[in-house]
Design an enzyme around this catalytic site. Structure first.
Site, PDB file in Angstrom:
ATOM      1  N   CYS A   1      38.645  39.234  42.711  1.00 34.19           N
ATOM      2  CA  CYS A   1      40.125  39.148  42.631  1.00 34.19           C
ATOM      3  C   CYS A   1      40.345  38.796  44.106  1.00 34.19           C
ATOM      4  CB  CYS A   1      40.889  40.538  42.626  1.00 34.19           C
ATOM      5  SG  CYS A   1      42.505  40.614  42.621  1.00 34.19           S
TER       6      CYS A   1
ATOM      7  N   CYS B   1      48.367  35.775  42.122  1.00 35.69           N
ATOM      8  CA  CYS B   1      47.010  35.862  41.962  1.00 35.69           C
ATOM      9  C   CYS B   1      46.277  34.875  42.756  1.00 35.69           C
ATOM     10  CB  CYS B   1      46.838  35.613  40.289  1.00 35.69           C
ATOM     11  SG  CYS B   1      45.069  35.559  39.768  1.00 35.69           S
TER      12      CYS B   1
END
Length: 279
Positions: free
Chosen positions: A77, A217
């Site tokens: 991530c 993101c």
């Protein structure tokens, strides 16, 4: 379970609960998935797009694990690793240059602080376009493939991403994206990014595991930039604007780099009532 301390952080609005396990396991391995489901709930828990576990590593300076709101574990991530880097650096565990082991590999990071706050530059590795590495069905690359009425390109930037260029971002992302996210083309599923090309890239991302659109993101921003570069739409450096703020994506050879902020929101202790549900 003893008292469970946590830190809440965000990277451009992509928010995480961090549990520091460098000095010992705080949540047992077989309970991490369910604990993440409970802690991430925005009404009955702390609320977040995932739970970051800062853990020891034999391959890098520190390790990161990320469990998502649905209880699944993600390989990587981009926004989360910046948050983890901030906590590790400010806690004195690492210097300004260090490495983090993730399920996607060992990630080099450089951090700094200026008058605007904390910043981390993350080496995101080489975006992988081969279908076998995304993964996606078939052979070769997955570029501009007709799928559910869109031209879809796909790349792995630590996790699989579908990238769709659109002229207007004012679209019902949470209605459209699940069809692509769950497409049989992607055996492990995919995050879905809608991208508008202008002076910079504007991106809206529907995240696998969160099963909703997030404000930002990191790996999705890298994916959007990587596909745009592969198609000859951008150069070696591009600003990617998400709903939560900008990220700077650059390339050196085939390697991608992401630079962006991270912010500490609060520190706290999980209540006894919630702890009882984790046991």
């Amino acid at each position: 379970m003893n008292q469970l301390e946590f830190v809440k952080l965000h990277g451009n609005g992509n928010d995480f609960i961090l549990i520091d396990e460098l000095n010992g396991e705080r949540i047992p391995e077989d309970e991490k998935s369910e604990a993440s489901r409970i802690l991430c709930h925005r009404n009955f828990g702390i609320g977040g797009d995932g739970v970051l576990f800062l853990v020891p590593s034999e391959r890098a300076d520190i390790g990161m694990r990320l469990f998502q709101p649905d209880g699944s574990e993600a390989e990587m991530c981009g926004n989360g690793i910046r948050c983890l880097a901030k906590h590790a650096w400010e806690s004195g565990y690492v210097g300004e240059r260090f490495s983090v082991e993730t399920l996607a590999g060992v990630i080099p990071i450089q951090v700094r602080r200026d008058r605007k706050g904390f910043w981390a530059r993350v080496e995101m590795g080489i975006p992988r376009f081969e279908r076998s590495e995304i993964p996606a069905d078939g052979e070769g690359t997955f570029l501009k493939v007709p799928l559910h009425g869109f031209e879809v390109s796909a790349v792995n930037t630590g996790v699989p991403h579908a990238v769709i260029f659109v002229e207007n971002l004012d679209i019902p992302v949470e209605q459209i994206a699940p069809k692509i996210r769950h497409s049989s083309c992607f055996p492990e599923g995919a995050n879905v990014n809608f991208v508008r090309l202008g002076n910079h890239l504007e991106v809206r991302t529907f995240e696998r595991g969160v099963e909703a659109e997030t404000l930002s993101c990191g790996t999705g921003s890298v994916a959007a930039a990587a596909v745009a570069r592969r198609l000859g739409l951008v150069g070696e450096t591009v600003e990617v604007m998400t709903k939560g703020g900008p990220l700077r994506i650059s390339f050196a050879g085939e390697k991608a780099f992401m630079e962006g902020p991270a912010v500490t929101v609060c520190r706290g202790v999980v209540s006894d009532e919630i702890l009882q549900t984790l046991q």
